[in-house]
Design an enzyme around this catalytic site. Structure first.
Site, short mmCIF file in Angstrom:
data_model
loop_
_atom_site.label_atom_id
_atom_site.label_comp_id
_atom_site.label_asym_id
_atom_site.label_seq_id
_atom_site.Cartn_x
_atom_site.Cartn_y
_atom_site.Cartn_z
CB CYS A 168 -19.99 33.15 26.17
SG CYS A 168 -19.49 31.46 26.59
CB CYS B 143 -20.64 31.52 29.47
SG CYS B 143 -18.87 31.73 29.21
CB CYS C 234 10.08 50.58 7.93
SG CYS C 234 8.72 50.10 6.83
#
Length: 444
Positions: free
Chosen positions: A196, A193, A58
């Protein structure tokens, strides 16, 4: 998903966690918190590198990745995920080694594996080829937009189905959550809500991934707290959405993580690894056992134990107990654990350079790279712990598996748990055998 350590055998710990890419680079750092917004909900083509900061490969790729990102700026998005820190993202996309590069094109739910070279020119060429393919698909009428809904709330998303979110009620909660053996993340919500509604597609998508990756051992549920007020009162729910973690026999705890699917998945996988039993300690009885265990695991730990005639059952069980303790200690790594008797799998021993001596012996195999490392210290809790700890941070001497492929494995009978027995020799009747006439009895 699973700690992602398949690349450890070819990498070394050099850079710190935050040293790979910086804000001044054109590489976009991606995390569970921004991945959905930046990538999934984007119409852009993305090339994304999943890396670990300690991985040497990497580190070698980083300059070319930055150079390609600058060349492609405004044309193709180039991103990077620290999959060692954000294991949920790596696990979500099946990353088994570092670096892994994936192309997120028209269908963001099914990224393609990048198969090109690792130079900046090869990366740019690969990106442009993928871009041409994307444009061609759009011209032919295929959708090039994200398959995720760009609306925050509403009826779920294609990233997951609400069917994987368990609807919990006053009637079924105790039986399913409190009396079951699974770990639960439970959302208490109110239909009106807004937060939610924003959480709903993330919760649904996370539920699908978590169900698959934990084989149903961690589950996501939802309680309509405006209907099931006994539950909301019992757990003191005062705001929406409230998320709680339930583990058998323990008091529930508040979920403290982020609200994106990546954050939720990451916490769920942490809970899974915390509560997972240690991996099975399997005897290598046939090729299927070795293949399945090693291919399904990031690393495969194999012990070659002395012959049963040399140790007896008690001695062998002592070695296995040490291995079981180490498997428990390192269970979060999701490694496979195997053992065989000395002499039972000679080709395997030869490929590991054990060569018929020095038992007990232990090796860690990376089947993706066909590399292995040998235990040089003592076959004890201390010695094995030091060996595995070095591997887990990318240190340790490695070698290529003999022949560059997994060796032939013979089918053998499983150990019966008993002491070994010497083979019974046949008795020969020599009464009818005449001694040689030339035999000189005086020579005795």
């Amino acid at each position: 998903m699973r700690p992602l350590l398949l690349g450890v055998l070819g990498c070394s710990l050099v850079l710190s966690v935050h040293a790979m890419y910086s804000a001044s680079d054109d590489v976009v750092e991606l995390t569970p918190s921004n991945f959905n917004r930046e990538v999934i909900q984007s119409d852009s083509l993305w090339l994304i590198e999943f890396y670990a900061p300690w991985c040497g490969h990497c580190q070698n790729l980083a300059p070319d990745w930055k150079k390609a990102a600058t060349a492609l700026k405004g044309i193709v998005k180039i991103g990077a995920v620290d999959a060692d820190q954000h294991k949920s993202l790596g696990g979500q996309y099946g990353v088994r080694g570092f670096p892994t590069i994936k192309i997120f094109g028209a269908n963001k739910q099914k990224p393609e594996e990048y198969q090109g070279g690792r130079s900046s020119q090869a990366i740019v060429d690969g990106a442009m080829n993928a871009l041409r393919s994307l444009v061609k698909d759009r011209l032919s009428g295929k959708s090039g937009s994200s398959s995720y809904s760009k609306q925050g709330g509403g009826g779920g998303s294609s990233g997951g189905s609400k069917k994987d979110v368990v609807e919990l009620t006053d009637d079924n909660f105790d039986k399913m959550v409190l009396q079951g053996d699974d770990v639960w993340l439970v959302e208490f919500f109110a239909p009106w809500c807004g937060h939610c509604k924003n959480l709903e597609p993330e919760w649904a998508a996370a539920a699908t991934v978590v169900k698959e990756q934990t084989k149903g051992k961690v589950r996501l549920g939802a309680v309509d707290a405006t209907v099931h007020q006994v539950l909301s009162s019992r757990y003191g729910i005062r705001g929406f959405p409230t998320i709680k973690v339930f583990r058998k026999g323990e008091e529930p705890e508040d979920y403290q993580g982020g609200r994106s699917r990546g954050d939720i998945i990451e916490r769920a996988l942490e809970l899974f690894s915390d509560n997972a039993p240690p991996p099975e300690m399997l005897e290598i009885l046939n090729e299927d056992i070795l293949k399945k265990t090693c291919e399904d695991s990031q690393l495969c730990i194999i012990a070659v134990l002395p012959h049963i005639l040399d140790t007896g059952a008690s001695g062998r069980n002592g070695y296995l107990e040490v291995m079981i303790k180490m498997a428990e200690k390192y269970k979060k790594k999701m490694w496979g654990w195997l053992w065989t008797e000395a002499g039972a799998q000679m080709e395997l021993e030869a490929s590991l350079g054990i060569g018929g001596f020095g038992y007990p012996a232990m090796a860690a195999i990376n089947t993706r790279k066909m590399k292995f490392a040998l235990l040089r210290g003592s076959f004890s809790e201390t010695g094995i712990h030091e060996f595995l700890r070095e591997l887990s941070v990318g240190r340790g001497s490695t070698a290529t598996l003999g022949g560059g492929a997994m060796p032939k494995i013979h089918a053998v009978e499983a150990w019966d748990g008993k002491d070994g027995q010497l083979p019974v020799e046949e008795d020969y009747d020599l009464t009818d055998v005449d001694l040689d006439d030339d035999f000189d009895k005086d020579e005795l």
